[in-house]
Scaffold this motif. Structure first.
Motif, mmCIF file in Angstrom:
data_model
loop_
_atom_site.group_PDB
_atom_site.id
_atom_site.type_symbol
_atom_site.label_atom_id
_atom_site.label_comp_id
_atom_site.label_asym_id
_atom_site.label_seq_id
_atom_site.Cartn_x
_atom_site.Cartn_y
_atom_site.Cartn_z
ATOM 1 N N SER A 111 46.675 17.060 37.475
ATOM 2 C CA SER A 111 47.586 17.984 37.546
ATOM 3 C C SER A 111 48.640 18.247 36.828
ATOM 4 O O SER A 111 49.135 19.614 36.544
ATOM 5 C CB SER A 111 48.398 17.746 38.908
ATOM 6 O OG SER A 111 48.892 16.774 39.106
ATOM 7 N N ILE A 112 49.026 17.225 35.721
ATOM 8 C CA ILE A 112 50.004 17.321 35.020
ATOM 9 C C ILE A 112 49.478 17.856 33.786
ATOM 10 O O ILE A 112 50.199 18.730 33.142
ATOM 11 C CB ILE A 112 50.732 15.967 34.648
ATOM 12 C CG1 ILE A 112 51.518 15.571 35.947
ATOM 13 C CG2 ILE A 112 51.598 15.800 33.556
ATOM 14 C CD1 ILE A 112 51.951 14.045 35.838
ATOM 15 N N LEU A 113 48.446 17.322 33.168
ATOM 16 C CA LEU A 113 47.830 17.902 31.893
ATOM 17 C C LEU A 113 46.803 19.073 31.808
ATOM 18 O O LEU A 113 46.471 19.435 30.791
ATOM 19 C CB LEU A 113 47.356 16.697 31.202
ATOM 20 C CG LEU A 113 48.252 15.276 30.904
ATOM 21 C CD1 LEU A 113 47.479 14.147 30.570
ATOM 22 C CD2 LEU A 113 49.263 15.778 30.309
ATOM 23 N N THR A 114 46.424 19.223 33.058
ATOM 24 C CA THR A 114 45.402 20.575 32.926
ATOM 25 C C THR A 114 45.848 21.279 34.109
ATOM 26 O O THR A 114 46.717 21.325 34.714
ATOM 27 C CB THR A 114 43.873 20.201 33.181
ATOM 28 O OG1 THR A 114 43.914 19.583 34.524
ATOM 29 C CG2 THR A 114 43.506 18.821 32.273
ATOM 30 N N CYS A 115 45.387 22.583 34.072
ATOM 31 C CA CYS A 115 45.370 23.673 35.215
ATOM 32 C C CYS A 115 44.443 23.211 36.390
ATOM 33 O O CYS A 115 43.420 23.108 36.258
ATOM 34 C CB CYS A 115 45.280 24.929 34.571
ATOM 35 S SG CYS A 115 45.682 26.298 35.667
ATOM 36 N N THR A 116 45.424 22.948 37.513
ATOM 37 C CA THR A 116 44.522 22.972 38.660
ATOM 38 C C THR A 116 44.668 24.043 39.890
ATOM 39 O O THR A 116 44.426 23.980 41.088
ATOM 40 C CB THR A 116 44.663 21.542 39.202
ATOM 41 O OG1 THR A 116 46.187 21.447 39.573
ATOM 42 C CG2 THR A 116 44.250 20.504 38.364
ATOM 43 N N TRP B 206 43.813 30.632 36.991
ATOM 44 C CA TRP B 206 43.610 29.480 35.851
ATOM 45 C C TRP B 206 44.304 30.135 34.638
ATOM 46 O O TRP B 206 43.862 30.976 34.150
ATOM 47 C CB TRP B 206 42.038 29.136 35.540
ATOM 48 C CG TRP B 206 41.882 28.244 34.628
ATOM 49 C CD1 TRP B 206 41.996 26.709 34.807
ATOM 50 C CD2 TRP B 206 41.779 28.176 33.064
ATOM 51 N NE1 TRP B 206 42.028 26.210 33.631
ATOM 52 C CE2 TRP B 206 41.835 26.920 32.614
ATOM 53 C CE3 TRP B 206 41.829 29.318 32.188
ATOM 54 C CZ2 TRP B 206 41.687 26.928 31.171
ATOM 55 C CZ3 TRP B 206 41.520 29.254 30.877
ATOM 56 C CH2 TRP B 206 41.518 27.908 30.529
ATOM 57 N N LYS B 207 45.162 29.209 33.966
ATOM 58 C CA LYS B 207 45.514 29.617 32.802
ATOM 59 C C LYS B 207 45.717 28.073 32.054
ATOM 60 O O LYS B 207 45.895 27.417 32.564
ATOM 61 C CB LYS B 207 47.122 29.880 32.848
ATOM 62 C CG LYS B 207 47.548 31.339 33.513
ATOM 63 C CD LYS B 207 48.927 31.619 33.454
ATOM 64 C CE LYS B 207 49.418 31.101 34.859
ATOM 65 N NZ LYS B 207 50.893 31.459 35.143
ATOM 66 N N PRO B 208 45.423 28.295 30.739
ATOM 67 C CA PRO B 208 45.089 26.978 29.841
ATOM 68 C C PRO B 208 46.466 26.479 30.000
ATOM 69 O O PRO B 208 47.499 26.768 29.633
ATOM 70 C CB PRO B 208 44.795 27.381 28.534
ATOM 71 C CG PRO B 208 44.346 28.884 28.751
ATOM 72 C CD PRO B 208 44.867 29.347 29.700
ATOM 73 N N LYS B 209 46.344 25.032 30.178
ATOM 74 C CA LYS B 209 47.545 24.110 29.906
ATOM 75 C C LYS B 209 47.383 22.856 29.391
ATOM 76 O O LYS B 209 46.363 22.235 29.527
ATOM 77 C CB LYS B 209 48.002 23.817 31.411
ATOM 78 C CG LYS B 209 49.217 23.060 31.715
ATOM 79 C CD LYS B 209 49.711 22.889 33.160
ATOM 80 C CE LYS B 209 50.612 21.611 33.325
ATOM 81 N NZ LYS B 209 50.960 21.531 34.769
#
Length: 83
Positions: free
Chosen positions: A57-62, A66-69
């Protein structure tokens, strides 16, 4: 069967063998031994999954939409572990 799946299964074979032949299984003599193992193992799995989902949840989009994170490499690493 798909050649890629066959190759993955072939590469996993030594790891499967290590798990099936692990010395821990020879120490389990009755259902009480299995119950004690599972009582402790559940906390290890819970701890790992809590850490993994937190990192996800911190390093990717969940969320939706969806937006790249984060960077693509870290997204791929975390999501492949989740998978």
């Amino acid at each position: 069967m798909n050649e890629r799946i066959i190759n993955i299964n072939r590469n996993l074979e030594p790891f499967k063998s290590d798990i099936v032949n692990h010395s821990l299984y020879h120490k389990l003599k009755n259902t009480n031994d299995i119950a004690v193992l599972m009582e402790n193992h559940v906390y290890a799995v819970w701890d790992f999954m809590s850490l993994l989902k937190s990192l996800q949840s911190i390093l990717t989009c969940t969320t939706s939409p969806w937006k790249p994170k984060g960077g693509p490499q870290i997204r791929q690493l975390i999501n492949s572990i989740v998978l």
